[in-house]
Design a protein around this motif. Structure first.
Motif, mmCIF file in Angstrom:
data_model
loop_
_atom_site.group_PDB
_atom_site.id
_atom_site.type_symbol
_atom_site.label_atom_id
_atom_site.label_comp_id
_atom_site.label_asym_id
_atom_site.label_seq_id
_atom_site.Cartn_x
_atom_site.Cartn_y
_atom_site.Cartn_z
ATOM 1 N N ASN A 159 46.559 -26.798 -54.970
ATOM 2 C CA ASN A 159 46.093 -26.057 -53.790
ATOM 3 C C ASN A 159 45.056 -24.999 -54.135
ATOM 4 O O ASN A 159 44.715 -24.164 -53.305
ATOM 5 C CB ASN A 159 47.271 -25.439 -53.021
ATOM 6 C CG ASN A 159 48.068 -24.458 -53.864
ATOM 7 O OD1 ASN A 159 47.576 -23.911 -54.839
ATOM 8 N ND2 ASN A 159 49.323 -24.243 -53.478
ATOM 9 N N ASN A 160 44.578 -25.055 -55.391
ATOM 10 C CA ASN A 160 43.545 -24.120 -55.812
ATOM 11 C C ASN A 160 42.802 -24.734 -56.992
ATOM 12 O O ASN A 160 43.241 -25.748 -57.553
ATOM 13 C CB ASN A 160 44.162 -22.773 -56.208
ATOM 14 C CG ASN A 160 43.200 -21.614 -56.024
ATOM 15 O OD1 ASN A 160 41.983 -21.800 -55.978
ATOM 16 N ND2 ASN A 160 43.735 -20.407 -55.925
ATOM 17 N N ILE A 161 41.685 -24.129 -57.360
ATOM 18 C CA ILE A 161 40.925 -24.566 -58.524
ATOM 19 C C ILE A 161 40.993 -23.451 -59.559
ATOM 20 O O ILE A 161 40.652 -22.303 -59.253
ATOM 21 C CB ILE A 161 39.455 -24.856 -58.165
ATOM 22 C CG1 ILE A 161 39.372 -25.919 -57.069
ATOM 23 C CG2 ILE A 161 38.677 -25.307 -59.399
ATOM 24 C CD1 ILE A 161 37.953 -26.139 -56.533
ATOM 25 N N TYR A 178 36.814 -34.064 -59.568
ATOM 26 C CA TYR A 178 37.615 -34.831 -58.610
ATOM 27 C C TYR A 178 38.714 -33.905 -58.101
ATOM 28 O O TYR A 178 39.594 -33.501 -58.861
ATOM 29 C CB TYR A 178 38.212 -36.071 -59.280
ATOM 30 C CG TYR A 178 37.172 -37.089 -59.661
ATOM 31 C CD1 TYR A 178 36.798 -38.093 -58.769
ATOM 32 C CD2 TYR A 178 36.552 -37.060 -60.901
ATOM 33 C CE1 TYR A 178 35.834 -39.037 -59.114
ATOM 34 C CE2 TYR A 178 35.591 -37.992 -61.259
ATOM 35 C CZ TYR A 178 35.238 -38.976 -60.358
ATOM 36 O OH TYR A 178 34.276 -39.908 -60.710
ATOM 37 N N GLN A 179 38.639 -33.570 -56.808
ATOM 38 C CA GLN A 179 39.494 -32.518 -56.264
ATOM 39 C C GLN A 179 40.368 -33.015 -55.117
ATOM 40 O O GLN A 179 39.879 -33.616 -54.166
ATOM 41 C CB GLN A 179 38.625 -31.341 -55.783
ATOM 42 C CG GLN A 179 39.401 -30.206 -55.158
ATOM 43 C CD GLN A 179 40.390 -29.563 -56.123
ATOM 44 O OE1 GLN A 179 40.062 -29.301 -57.281
ATOM 45 N NE2 GLN A 179 41.611 -29.318 -55.656
ATOM 46 N N ASP A 180 41.653 -32.736 -55.212
ATOM 47 C CA ASP A 180 42.605 -32.935 -54.116
ATOM 48 C C ASP A 180 42.115 -32.141 -52.909
ATOM 49 O O ASP A 180 41.995 -30.920 -52.963
ATOM 50 C CB ASP A 180 43.973 -32.429 -54.605
ATOM 51 C CG ASP A 180 45.027 -32.295 -53.520
ATOM 52 O OD1 ASP A 180 44.824 -32.807 -52.416
ATOM 53 O OD2 ASP A 180 46.063 -31.670 -53.803
ATOM 54 N N THR A 181 41.816 -32.844 -51.801
ATOM 55 C CA THR A 181 41.236 -32.193 -50.621
ATOM 56 C C THR A 181 41.907 -32.716 -49.354
ATOM 57 O O THR A 181 42.031 -33.921 -49.166
ATOM 58 C CB THR A 181 39.720 -32.465 -50.519
ATOM 59 O OG1 THR A 181 39.098 -32.195 -51.776
ATOM 60 C CG2 THR A 181 39.083 -31.589 -49.447
ATOM 61 N N CYS A 182 42.312 -31.803 -48.477
ATOM 62 C CA CYS A 182 42.949 -32.205 -47.223
ATOM 63 C C CYS A 182 42.232 -31.564 -46.031
ATOM 64 O O CYS A 182 41.482 -30.595 -46.187
ATOM 65 C CB CYS A 182 44.424 -31.833 -47.219
ATOM 66 S SG CYS A 182 44.765 -30.064 -47.329
ATOM 67 N N GLY A 183 42.488 -32.111 -44.870
ATOM 68 C CA GLY A 183 41.902 -31.561 -43.656
ATOM 69 C C GLY A 183 42.750 -30.475 -43.034
ATOM 70 O O GLY A 183 42.238 -29.520 -42.458
ATOM 71 N N ILE A 184 44.059 -30.619 -43.142
ATOM 72 C CA ILE A 184 44.966 -29.648 -42.546
ATOM 73 C C ILE A 184 44.963 -28.366 -43.380
ATOM 74 O O ILE A 184 44.866 -28.399 -44.601
ATOM 75 C CB ILE A 184 46.394 -30.240 -42.431
ATOM 76 C CG1 ILE A 184 47.256 -29.407 -41.491
ATOM 77 C CG2 ILE A 184 47.028 -30.428 -43.790
ATOM 78 C CD1 ILE A 184 48.555 -30.091 -41.098
ATOM 79 N N LYS A 196 38.835 -24.271 -47.518
ATOM 80 C CA LYS A 196 38.865 -23.443 -48.719
ATOM 81 C C LYS A 196 37.888 -23.973 -49.770
ATOM 82 O O LYS A 196 37.239 -23.203 -50.478
ATOM 83 C CB LYS A 196 40.282 -23.364 -49.278
ATOM 84 C CG LYS A 196 41.252 -22.571 -48.399
ATOM 85 C CD LYS A 196 42.607 -22.440 -49.060
ATOM 86 C CE LYS A 196 43.530 -21.516 -48.255
ATOM 87 N NZ LYS A 196 43.900 -22.077 -46.946
ATOM 88 N N LEU A 197 37.799 -25.295 -49.868
ATOM 89 C CA LEU A 197 36.899 -25.886 -50.858
ATOM 90 C C LEU A 197 35.452 -25.469 -50.613
ATOM 91 O O LEU A 197 34.736 -25.113 -51.550
ATOM 92 C CB LEU A 197 37.020 -27.415 -50.834
ATOM 93 C CG LEU A 197 36.166 -28.176 -51.857
ATOM 94 C CD1 LEU A 197 36.611 -27.857 -53.287
ATOM 95 C CD2 LEU A 197 36.240 -29.685 -51.601
ATOM 96 N N LYS A 198 35.021 -25.487 -49.363
ATOM 97 C CA LYS A 198 33.627 -25.138 -49.066
ATOM 98 C C LYS A 198 33.339 -23.665 -49.362
ATOM 99 O O LYS A 198 32.197 -23.300 -49.661
ATOM 100 C CB LYS A 198 33.270 -25.484 -47.620
ATOM 101 C CG LYS A 198 33.931 -24.649 -46.535
ATOM 102 C CD LYS A 198 33.490 -25.109 -45.153
ATOM 103 C CE LYS A 198 34.194 -24.371 -44.031
ATOM 104 N NZ LYS A 198 33.956 -22.906 -44.042
ATOM 105 N N ASP A 199 34.378 -22.830 -49.289
ATOM 106 C CA ASP A 199 34.187 -21.419 -49.617
ATOM 107 C C ASP A 199 34.117 -21.179 -51.126
ATOM 108 O O ASP A 199 33.570 -20.166 -51.577
ATOM 109 C CB ASP A 199 35.327 -20.577 -49.036
ATOM 110 C CG ASP A 199 35.277 -20.490 -47.513
ATOM 111 O OD1 ASP A 199 34.187 -20.708 -46.948
ATOM 112 O OD2 ASP A 199 36.332 -20.218 -46.906
#
Length: 231
Positions: A159-161, A178-184, A196-199
């Motif tokens: 849930n974080n990098i 390669y990152q675990d990414t969700c929409g919710i 959060k990823l885009k930030d």
């Protein structure tokens, strides 16, 4: 670089459990072995002619480990090879093997945080495991992999990098992520939301990021519009 046979989250089964592989000639490196993975490996005939199998496990949730038994049993009995499993928590994996009936002679277990896979067909692959935040009940790991003159970060479920990984990316020392990414998106989410990823990732670096482990809420068009990739 990585060939994905599934890219879905645990509950997005139509995309298959998140898993990928590298195969060169008679050798294969497999990353995670969730419940749908053994079937897909058979469907793609990836066991055919296999003489060496390396299996990297990021954590023991069923969508990442659910068919690990079959992925070990099949090549052991049908290819007459002994797969090698890489997972940092030795005692946890040994307990898992015992629960599913994997005997010591059926596979090798390597639990070093930093290691090198030296395979006659795959060449040398450096792996450096990194503990990542996912859930409180079990440990989860991402890793940095170096192969074919490329340095890759693979998050597993997180849930974080990690800050060190972001620093490598921003300093130009990572070729792909390669990152675990969700929409919710909600408080204490076990996965990293696209919001959060885009930030976290500057626009000019987003072409290096590949979103995986996609849930049913992730909008593919938005991911591409933001400058990221989908596996």
């Amino acid at each position: 670089m990585l060939n994905f046979i599934g890219k879905g989250s645990a509950f997005n089964t139509k995309l298959g459990n998140n898993s990928c592989y590298i195969r060169k000639n008679d050798s294969m490196l497999l990353i995670d072995a969730g419940g749908t993975v053994f079937h897909k490996l058979q469907e793609l005939n990836l066991f055919n002619g296999l003489k060496s199998l390396h299996i990297v496990i990021t954590h023991t949730h069923p969508d990442h480990c659910g068919s690990l038994g079959e992925v070990i049993f099949y090549p052991y009995y049908y290819n007459q090879i002994k797969p090698t499993v890489y997972f940092p928590d030795k005692e946890l994996m040994k307990s898992y093997f015992k629960a599913i009936g994997v005997k010591d002679e059926m596979c090798s277990l390597i639990s070093d945080m930093n290691l090198t896979i030296d395979d006659i067909c795959l060449g040398k692959i450096k792996l450096g495991f990194i503990k990542v935040p996912h859930v409180e009940t079990i440990p989860a790991f991402g890793f940095i992999m170096e192969t074919d003159n490329k340095k890759i970060y693979y998050s597993g479920d997180a849930n974080n990098i990690p800050g060190d990984v972001l620093a490598l990316l921003k300093d130009g020392n990572l070729d792909m992520m390669y990152q675990d990414t969700c929409g919710i998106d909600y408080d204490k989410n076990a996965h990293l939301s696209i919001n959060k990823l885009k930030d976290m990732i500057p626009n000019e670096l987003r072409s290096k990021v590949y979103c995986m482990h996609q849930d049913g809420y992730l909008d593919p068009e938005m991911v591409i519009k933001l400058g990221f990739n989908l596996v």
